[in-house]
Design a protein around this motif. Structure first.
Motif, short mmCIF file in Angstrom:
data_model
loop_
_atom_site.label_atom_id
_atom_site.label_comp_id
_atom_site.label_asym_id
_atom_site.label_seq_id
_atom_site.Cartn_x
_atom_site.Cartn_y
_atom_site.Cartn_z
N PHE A 216 42.20 26.45 -6.96
CA PHE A 216 42.73 27.66 -7.59
C PHE A 216 43.19 27.36 -9.02
O PHE A 216 42.96 28.16 -9.93
CB PHE A 216 43.90 28.21 -6.78
N GLN A 217 43.81 26.21 -9.21
CA GLN A 217 44.27 25.83 -10.56
C GLN A 217 43.10 25.69 -11.53
O GLN A 217 43.18 26.12 -12.68
CB GLN A 217 45.06 24.51 -10.49
N LYS A 218 41.98 25.13 -11.07
CA LYS A 218 40.78 25.00 -11.91
C LYS A 218 40.24 26.38 -12.28
O LYS A 218 39.85 26.61 -13.43
CB LYS A 218 39.71 24.19 -11.18
N MET A 219 40.23 27.28 -11.31
CA MET A 219 39.75 28.63 -11.57
C MET A 219 40.66 29.33 -12.58
O MET A 219 40.19 29.99 -13.52
CB MET A 219 39.70 29.43 -10.27
N TRP A 220 41.96 29.21 -12.38
CA TRP A 220 42.95 29.83 -13.28
C TRP A 220 42.79 29.31 -14.70
O TRP A 220 42.75 30.09 -15.66
CB TRP A 220 44.34 29.54 -12.74
N ASP A 221 42.67 27.99 -14.84
CA ASP A 221 42.57 27.38 -16.17
C ASP A 221 41.26 27.73 -16.87
O ASP A 221 41.17 27.66 -18.10
CB ASP A 221 42.72 25.86 -16.08
N SER A 222 40.24 28.08 -16.09
CA SER A 222 38.95 28.45 -16.71
C SER A 222 39.02 29.82 -17.36
O SER A 222 38.17 30.18 -18.17
CB SER A 222 37.83 28.41 -15.67
N GLY A 223 40.04 30.61 -17.00
CA GLY A 223 40.24 31.91 -17.63
C GLY A 223 39.66 33.06 -16.85
O GLY A 223 38.75 32.90 -16.03
N LEU A 224 40.16 34.24 -17.12
CA LEU A 224 39.75 35.46 -16.41
C LEU A 224 38.29 35.81 -16.69
O LEU A 224 37.59 36.35 -15.84
CB LEU A 224 40.66 36.63 -16.82
N GLU A 225 37.82 35.48 -17.88
CA GLU A 225 36.46 35.85 -18.29
C GLU A 225 35.40 35.21 -17.40
O GLU A 225 34.34 35.80 -17.17
CB GLU A 225 36.23 35.48 -19.75
N THR A 226 35.66 34.00 -16.90
CA THR A 226 34.67 33.29 -16.09
C THR A 226 34.94 33.41 -14.59
O THR A 226 34.23 32.83 -13.78
CB THR A 226 34.65 31.80 -16.47
N THR A 227 35.99 34.16 -14.24
CA THR A 227 36.36 34.30 -12.82
C THR A 227 35.72 35.56 -12.23
O THR A 227 35.74 36.62 -12.84
CB THR A 227 37.90 34.38 -12.67
N THR A 228 35.15 35.41 -11.05
CA THR A 228 34.47 36.53 -10.40
C THR A 228 35.17 36.90 -9.09
O THR A 228 35.92 36.10 -8.52
CB THR A 228 33.01 36.18 -10.09
N TRP A 229 34.90 38.12 -8.61
CA TRP A 229 35.42 38.55 -7.32
C TRP A 229 34.94 37.61 -6.21
O TRP A 229 35.69 37.29 -5.29
CB TRP A 229 34.95 39.97 -7.02
#
Length: 276
Positions: A216-229
């Motif tokens: 989850f921390q890796k996803m968070w740090d990658s930013g909202l732009e690269t995060t998908t549903w």
């Protein structure tokens, strides 16, 4: 240990090299010298070449750590290589627990937006807002679970067991009694950290929950732009499944009366599943 662990965990989070043994030992000694000036030099760290697992997770990397403590006679009669191996299993588990807590505790809300371009920020819509709220909710679920495990281990297990251990040592009248008290204490902590082979499934579920914090921390740090549903739902489903399996095992153990001290942890996870 706070300063030592903070620096180590930050390096892991930023994917920097943290496996230099000399640097690790210097950092450990600098930390311990402030509190144990007469004994800090007895401690040292080594790293195993590899960690063999049928299913390797990022959280397993900390099982490379081995903490060593040099003792003189007659203490070496009490603290031997077998004891050190058990202490290291406990130490590795505590490192994993502290890393997960550090990863989920220190997320910055600004980091989620830092990689948004002007164009993507301008196109931010209701769907993005709902995704962001889902990320916040998932973070709180993981945060609650990790902190519940942390509080259980640090307070219910380590603190109370150590208090009783000190009383038993003071009451011991000879070396044989001290050896027995120490052996019972170490076995109790080892078992209650779910490190005994009979609790392998339970321990594996705990590690998967802790590993979720790292993912989850890796996803968070990658930013909202690269995060998908899809990514958020994948993490959420995996986390919920681990919690449900863990709850099933814990409830079963409580009913049999084998580990009654698990009730506080079961109650905390019941709260987690209630908001899932």
């Amino acid at each position: 240990m706070y300063e030592f662990l903070w620096e180590l965990f930050d390096k892991i989070r930023l994917d920097e090299d943290w496996k230099d043994v000399l640097t690790l030992n210097v950092g450990l000694h600098e930390c311990l010298e402030k509190h144990f000036p007469k004994h800090f030099f007895r401690f040292s760290i080594s790293l195993a070449d590899d960690v063999r697992k049928s299913e390797f997770l990022p959280i397993h990397m900390l099982e490379k750590f081995h903490l060593h403590y040099e003792v003189d006679w007659p203490i070496d009669v009490i603290y031997n290589s077998a004891c050190e191996e058990q202490y290291n299993r406990i130490f590795q588990f505590l490192l994993q627990l502290k890393l997960a807590k550090h990863s989920i505790d220190n997320l910055k809300f600004d980091a989620l937006h830092k990689k948004l371009t002007d164009e993507s920020a301008a196109s931010y819509d209701t769907g993005d807002e709902l995704l962001e709220k889902s990320i916040y909710l998932l973070r709180m679920k993981i945060l609650h679970a990790v902190n519940s495990i942390h509080d259980y281990i640090m307070t219910t297990i380590l603190y109370h067991s150590s208090q009783q251990f000190e009383k038993n040592v003071e009451a011991a009248t000879d070396l044989e009694m001290i050896m027995m008290v120490h052996r019972n204490y170490l076995n109790q902590v080892f078992n209650r950290c779910f490190l005994h082979p009979k609790n392998a499934v339970l321990h594996g579920c705990l590690l998967k929950i802790l590993n979720t914090a790292l993912i989850f921390q890796k996803m968070w740090d990658s930013g909202l732009e690269t995060t998908t549903w899809t990514k958020v739902e994948e993490i959420s489903l995996s986390f919920t499944k681990c919690i449900q399996i863990l709850m099933s095992f814990i409830t079963s153990l409580i009913k049999t009366g084998s580990l009654p001290h698990l009730e506080s942890l079961a109650l905390a996870f019941r709260d987690t599943t209630a908001v899932s």
